[in-house]
Design a protein around this motif. Structure first.
Motif, PDB file in Angstrom:
ATOM      1  N   PHE A 155      15.843  13.850  11.658  1.00 28.43           N
ATOM      2  CA  PHE A 155      14.757  13.333  11.214  1.00 28.43           C
ATOM      3  C   PHE A 155      15.343  12.260   9.580  1.00 28.43           C
ATOM      4  O   PHE A 155      14.609  11.302   9.775  1.00 28.43           O
ATOM      5  CB  PHE A 155      13.361  14.487  10.569  1.00 28.43           C
ATOM      6  CG  PHE A 155      12.025  13.423   9.842  1.00 28.43           C
ATOM      7  CD1 PHE A 155      11.293  13.504  10.817  1.00 28.43           C
ATOM      8  CD2 PHE A 155      12.700  13.075   8.846  1.00 28.43           C
ATOM      9  CE1 PHE A 155      10.001  12.407   9.767  1.00 28.43           C
ATOM     10  CE2 PHE A 155      11.184  13.216   7.993  1.00 28.43           C
ATOM     11  CZ  PHE A 155      10.101  12.744   8.467  1.00 28.43           C
ATOM     12  N   LYS A 167       4.567  20.716   7.775  1.00 26.96           N
ATOM     13  CA  LYS A 167       4.129  19.959   8.728  1.00 26.96           C
ATOM     14  C   LYS A 167       3.951  18.521   9.255  1.00 26.96           C
ATOM     15  O   LYS A 167       3.972  17.977   9.184  1.00 26.96           O
ATOM     16  CB  LYS A 167       4.372  20.454  10.391  1.00 26.96           C
ATOM     17  CG  LYS A 167       4.723  19.726  11.819  1.00 26.96           C
ATOM     18  CD  LYS A 167       5.398  20.278  12.575  1.00 26.96           C
ATOM     19  CE  LYS A 167       4.983  19.315  13.986  1.00 26.96           C
ATOM     20  NZ  LYS A 167       5.167  20.135  14.964  1.00 26.96           N
ATOM     21  N   ILE A 194       4.800  15.802   6.267  1.00 20.89           N
ATOM     22  CA  ILE A 194       6.101  15.148   7.117  1.00 20.89           C
ATOM     23  C   ILE A 194       5.447  14.373   8.050  1.00 20.89           C
ATOM     24  O   ILE A 194       5.998  13.097   8.148  1.00 20.89           O
ATOM     25  CB  ILE A 194       7.148  16.162   7.676  1.00 20.89           C
ATOM     26  CG1 ILE A 194       7.560  17.314   6.791  1.00 20.89           C
ATOM     27  CG2 ILE A 194       7.885  15.858   8.808  1.00 20.89           C
ATOM     28  CD1 ILE A 194       8.563  17.775   6.870  1.00 20.89           C
ATOM     29  N   TYR A 252       9.278  17.548   3.175  1.00 21.65           N
ATOM     30  CA  TYR A 252      10.298  16.803   4.054  1.00 21.65           C
ATOM     31  C   TYR A 252      11.801  17.884   3.573  1.00 21.65           C
ATOM     32  O   TYR A 252      11.974  18.756   3.756  1.00 21.65           O
ATOM     33  CB  TYR A 252      10.901  16.348   4.635  1.00 21.65           C
ATOM     34  CG  TYR A 252      12.650  15.547   4.800  1.00 21.65           C
ATOM     35  CD1 TYR A 252      12.870  16.495   5.876  1.00 21.65           C
ATOM     36  CD2 TYR A 252      13.140  15.102   4.405  1.00 21.65           C
ATOM     37  CE1 TYR A 252      13.500  16.098   7.151  1.00 21.65           C
ATOM     38  CE2 TYR A 252      14.321  15.233   4.678  1.00 21.65           C
ATOM     39  CZ  TYR A 252      15.034  15.619   6.116  1.00 21.65           C
ATOM     40  OH  TYR A 252      16.099  15.177   6.532  1.00 21.65           O
ATOM     41  N   THR A 275      11.166   8.379  13.625  1.00 24.75           N
ATOM     42  CA  THR A 275      10.746   8.679  12.920  1.00 24.75           C
ATOM     43  C   THR A 275       9.272   9.583  13.167  1.00 24.75           C
ATOM     44  O   THR A 275       9.387  11.045  12.934  1.00 24.75           O
ATOM     45  CB  THR A 275      10.883   8.377  11.631  1.00 24.75           C
ATOM     46  OG1 THR A 275      11.498   7.746  11.130  1.00 24.75           O
ATOM     47  CG2 THR A 275      10.642   9.481  10.159  1.00 24.75           C
ATOM     48  N   ALA A 307       9.120  13.562  14.155  1.00 25.62           N
ATOM     49  CA  ALA A 307       8.016  14.473  13.064  1.00 25.62           C
ATOM     50  C   ALA A 307       7.455  15.748  14.036  1.00 25.62           C
ATOM     51  O   ALA A 307       7.304  16.362  13.331  1.00 25.62           O
ATOM     52  CB  ALA A 307       6.997  14.163  12.251  1.00 25.62           C
TER      53      ALA A 307
END
Ligand code: NAG
Length: 442
Positions: free
Chosen positions: A14, A72, A75, A116, A176, A180
């Motif tokens: 990531f 999460k 992110i 993150y 990305t 995620a």
């Protein structure tokens, strides 16, 4: 592969993808080119400051929300914001207003990054914190290095133009975002979704936890306050945190605007080596960050550390001033690189010194607060010297002169700390008041 290694690998991929933004070394060239037709002054004074304000406004909120929604989702938000930002770079044309809106989302993108970096502390066992942190740091540095190398190569050989670089960055941001979703969700968090108290002191904070929203919130806030208080009543932590915040503030400011400085030195037709400089700096920065880990503990006494930090700050200031006053692009590149390498060394050292003096559990909070303080300072600095509606609205060389003297000022401040420390030692002839177990003066 063990579970923490899997998580580390997912986080590394990531981080690598997120940092793969080959458009960044040439962002000023892109915005002032035929794709957006902005002037350097517009980008510096009307567009970029909005990113700083937006980042600051969102960071506090994001820090608390991150914990509440358990990492999460935030992110994923970072990925989405990145995708939106680079879509706008590619498609929004010459409207200045659109660039300003883009900067608002850039603030979201930057602020959500904290999810993150704090994810590890909630998801990984504390005995692996250090390893995972260093893996992730290497992965993000590798992403940056490869992005910078790619951008310079592509531009040098004329494979594509600055718009093409933005398409590549957009692709990486999309990847990305998709990636995620692979991150395992986090059942517990540091403050709002905590299972059991870790230490005796913490368990005293709220002896009868009930599962109601009210008690969760009051428990979370008392634990936040407890972590905050135990860290910032140590003079050592305060001093290093001060360094961290000041350095981060100036560093972000400098890296954001240095391309405008080079643009003003080199003029439009100069051959630009921004990508190569960024690549070299990333590589050297990683090396000296590694080196910082090998500094023998016996060198890290209070006095030597303060002396070292004072000297480094002054050298950084000198490097910057040279980079600012010169009329040669190469000299400016060199001055900036020297500054950046010194920064990488000092910030690694300072971070690990802070980490030594606080509990593992409060890493996320303390570094969040230090970053926040840095951003408040950066906002003040932006209002003072950059923003066209601000106080002084200096030209780009004026701004960099201020940053150079800023680092000299940090050097003077740490010299004063050193003198105070020497004075105390001389007067009390005992062990330093501000070190070791007698750390708490509050
Ligand atoms: C920027 O200006 C050039 C020359 O005036 C023009 O050809 C071009 O279409 C403009 N670009 C945008 C996105 O408006």
């Amino acid at each position: 592969m063990e579970k923490w290694q899997q998580i580390s690998l997912i986080l590394c991929i990531f981080g690598f993808l997120k940092e793969f933004r080959p458009s960044e070394p040439f962002i000023f060239e892109f915005l002032t080119g035929p794709w957006h037709n902005a002037t350097i002054e517009q980008v510096v004074q009307d567009v970029f400051p909005i990113g700083t304000y937006s980042y600051m406004a969102q960071l506090v909120v994001v820090f608390l929300i991150t914990d509440y929604f358990r990492y999460k989702p935030l992110i994923i938000v970072a990925g989405l914001a990145g995708t939106l930002v680079w879509s706008m770079f590619v498609w929004c044309g010459s409207s200045l207003r659109a660039l300003q809106v883009l900067e608002v989302f850039y603030g979201t993108y930057m602020a959500a990054e904290i999810a993150y970096w704090t994810y590890i502390y909630a998801k990984v066992d504390r005995k692996h914190y250090q390893k995972v942190t260093s893996h992730i740091r290497s992965a993000t540095q590798a992403g940056r290095f490869l992005a910078a190398t790619t951008s310079q190569t592509v531009i040098y050989y004329g494979v594509t133009d600055y718009l093409g670089l933005n398409y590549i960055a957009l692709g990486a941001q999309l990847a990305t975002t998709v990636w995620a979703f692979m991150l395992p969700p986090v059942p517990e968090s540091m403050y709002f979704h905590r299972q059991e108290p870790v230490t005796d002191e913490e368990s005293d904070l709220s002896p009868t936890p009930k599962n109601t929203a009210n008690s969760t919130c009051s428990r979370a806030s008392s634990l936040l306050w407890y972590h905050f208080k135990s860290a910032y009543t140590s003079f050592t932590v305060i001093r290093f945190s001060l360094w961290y915040s000041l350095a981060v503030c100036l560093y972000y400011q400098i890296t954001s605007y240095v391309q405008a400085l080079w643009g003003s030195i080199g003029g439009r037709n100069a051959t630009l080596w921004n990508g190569a400089v960024e690549a070299i700096l990333t590589l050297m920065g990683s090396l000296v960050a590694l080196l910082a880990g090998f500094v023998p503990p016996s060198w890290l006494q209070v006095n030597t550390t303060l002396l070292g930090l004072a000297a480094i700050a002054m050298l950084e200031g000198l490097g910057l001033l040279v980079a600012t006053v010169t009329s040669s692009l190469v000299v400016s590149y060199v001055g900036y690189t020297v500054f950046g390498i010194l920064h990488a060394f000092a910030i690694t050292l300072v971070s690990s010194e802070i980490a030594k003096h606080i509990s593992d559990d409060s890493f996320a909070l303390i570094f969040g607060v230090n970053t926040m303080v840095g951003l408040v300072l950066q906002t003040l600095l932006t209002v003072a010297v950059v923003d066209s509606d601000g106080w002084f609205a200096l030209d780009i060389r004026g701004q960099f002169t201020v940053y150079g003297y800023g680092f000299l000022g940090v050097g003077v401040l740490f010299t004063v700390f050193l003198l105070v420390e020497l004075f105390r030692e001389k007067c009390y002839r005992g062990p330093s008041l501000f070190q070791g177990n007698k750390d708490n003066i509050g």
